[in-house]
Design a protein around this motif. Sequence first.
Motif, short mmCIF file in Angstrom:
data_model
loop_
_atom_site.label_atom_id
_atom_site.label_comp_id
_atom_site.label_asym_id
_atom_site.label_seq_id
_atom_site.Cartn_x
_atom_site.Cartn_y
_atom_site.Cartn_z
N LEU A 1 -18.82 39.57 -40.19
CA LEU A 1 -18.67 38.87 -38.92
C LEU A 1 -18.58 37.36 -39.12
CD1 LEU A 1 -21.21 40.97 -36.83
CD2 LEU A 1 -18.74 40.85 -36.44
N LEU A 2 -19.42 36.83 -40.02
CA LEU A 2 -19.40 35.40 -40.29
C LEU A 2 -18.06 34.98 -40.87
CD1 LEU A 2 -20.84 32.66 -40.45
CD2 LEU A 2 -21.71 33.35 -42.70
N GLU A 3 -17.52 35.77 -41.78
CA GLU A 3 -16.22 35.43 -42.37
C GLU A 3 -15.13 35.37 -41.29
OE1 GLU A 3 -12.89 37.24 -45.47
OE2 GLU A 3 -15.01 37.70 -45.82
N ALA A 4 -15.16 36.33 -40.37
CA ALA A 4 -14.17 36.33 -39.28
C ALA A 4 -14.31 35.07 -38.43
CB ALA A 4 -14.34 37.58 -38.43
N THR A 5 -15.55 34.66 -38.16
CA THR A 5 -15.80 33.44 -37.39
C THR A 5 -15.24 32.23 -38.13
OG1 THR A 5 -17.82 34.35 -36.40
CG2 THR A 5 -17.60 31.95 -36.42
N ILE A 6 -15.51 32.13 -39.41
CA ILE A 6 -15.07 30.98 -40.20
C ILE A 6 -13.55 30.93 -40.28
CG2 ILE A 6 -15.07 29.94 -42.50
CD1 ILE A 6 -17.91 31.14 -42.85
N ARG A 7 -12.92 32.07 -40.49
CA ARG A 7 -11.46 32.09 -40.60
C ARG A 7 -10.79 31.63 -39.31
NH1 ARG A 7 -9.13 34.31 -45.01
NH2 ARG A 7 -10.45 35.50 -46.46
N ARG A 8 -11.45 31.86 -38.19
CA ARG A 8 -10.88 31.46 -36.90
C ARG A 8 -10.78 29.94 -36.78
NH1 ARG A 8 -14.50 33.97 -33.07
NH2 ARG A 8 -15.73 32.06 -33.21
N ALA A 9 -11.79 29.23 -37.29
CA ALA A 9 -11.79 27.75 -37.25
C ALA A 9 -12.64 27.26 -38.41
CB ALA A 9 -12.35 27.25 -35.91
N PRO A 10 -12.05 27.16 -39.61
CA PRO A 10 -12.82 26.89 -40.83
C PRO A 10 -13.56 25.57 -40.85
CG PRO A 10 -10.59 27.65 -41.35
CD PRO A 10 -10.63 27.35 -39.89
N GLN A 11 -13.10 24.59 -40.11
CA GLN A 11 -13.68 23.24 -40.22
C GLN A 11 -15.12 23.15 -39.75
OE1 GLN A 11 -11.18 24.19 -38.24
NE2 GLN A 11 -11.15 23.13 -36.28
N TYR A 12 -15.61 24.18 -39.05
CA TYR A 12 -16.95 24.09 -38.48
C TYR A 12 -18.02 24.75 -39.35
CZ TYR A 12 -14.32 22.74 -34.33
OH TYR A 12 -13.47 22.10 -33.45
N TRP A 13 -17.67 25.23 -40.55
CA TRP A 13 -18.69 25.79 -41.43
C TRP A 13 -19.15 24.70 -42.40
CZ3 TRP A 13 -18.74 28.56 -46.59
CH2 TRP A 13 -19.93 29.31 -46.75
N LEU A 14 -20.35 24.86 -42.96
CA LEU A 14 -20.94 23.84 -43.83
C LEU A 14 -20.39 23.97 -45.25
CD1 LEU A 14 -22.99 21.49 -43.73
CD2 LEU A 14 -24.74 23.13 -44.44
N TRP A 15 -19.19 23.48 -45.47
CA TRP A 15 -18.52 23.60 -46.77
C TRP A 15 -19.18 22.76 -47.86
CZ3 TRP A 15 -15.32 27.47 -47.34
CH2 TRP A 15 -14.67 27.99 -46.21
N SER A 16 -20.01 21.81 -47.48
CA SER A 16 -20.68 20.96 -48.47
C SER A 16 -21.88 21.66 -49.12
CB SER A 16 -21.14 19.66 -47.82
OG SER A 16 -21.95 19.92 -46.69
N HIS A 17 -22.21 22.84 -48.63
CA HIS A 17 -23.33 23.61 -49.19
C HIS A 17 -22.87 24.37 -50.43
CE1 HIS A 17 -26.87 26.04 -49.50
NE2 HIS A 17 -26.28 27.16 -49.12
#
Length: 313
Positions: A272-288
């Motif tokens: 579910l999280l992957e689907a959320t991120i793929r929808r709008a990737p810029q809002y996940w914490l990529w710096s982690h």
Amino acid sequence: MKTTDVTFGGKMLSFLFSAIGSLPLWILYGIADIVAFLAGRVVGYRRKVIRENLDRCFPEMPLEERRRIERKFYHFLGDYFVETMKLGRMSRKEMMKRMKFENLEEVNEILAKGDSVSAYLGHYCNWEWVSSLPLHLNPGPVAGQIYHPLENKASDYAFLKIRGRFGAVSINMEEVMTVLREWKRQGQTSIVGYIADQAPNFHAIHYFADFFGIETAAFTGPERLSKTFKTAVYYIDMRRPKRGQYIARFVKMSDDGSKESPFALTQKYYDLLEATIRRAPQYWLWSHRRWKRTKDDFFKRFGEKAAFHLTRP
């Protein structure tokens, strides 16, 4: 650091947060743009980690598209910073206007029956604003949020004050089992949120989830607690329609976590999280540094005992 020093430092930091948060959002977003420019263009804050993560998750994507996501992420990171400061001063009315929840009627019905709820979420959109959930719940249940204490005690004091402003109860991750058992003994219903997309330490790894096609060390504590206390389980799917507006939709994962097969909830969460991120990737914490503990390193560390670790629920 002495307790008095921590309290003084925490109060001073809280005062600073409050001063920043008292500014109107339109001014704060101007500050956010400056922060984003400095972090992305001047300092290059964790740029190597961000690019490695984006390359790992979107290998098929053109390089320019990944760079575009990177720039948007820095822009959102600035927004996250000022929005979190604003959380400390925002009125209840404005908070309820800007942070909305969907499918909450179903959750309230479960809580009204005397059952508790586990809620999985990720470091996506402004997860700090989810602490306003108590404003939308019917009276009675406790809204808890698991947290890892910050090394800087003054910062920890200040952030706990912000996170608890609208009634959410912060629970130290080392004490969560004790707290939930006590609530159960008292007959206290609860909804507890778990930000479960962090990288566990090696001894806490019992499962590697499929996440963006990568074998990913997963926290299984939320699943174990959901099974132990037989809670209903939901995923919080967040969206950001525009700047300063969030919608969190409760998506049911299970009516009773204890009835799910081992690690099924954990894998469903990552799907579910992957689907959320793929929808709008810029809002996940990529710096982690999400993939700093690999399966190869895990097997090298534990050798023949590795298989035993991975069979424990």
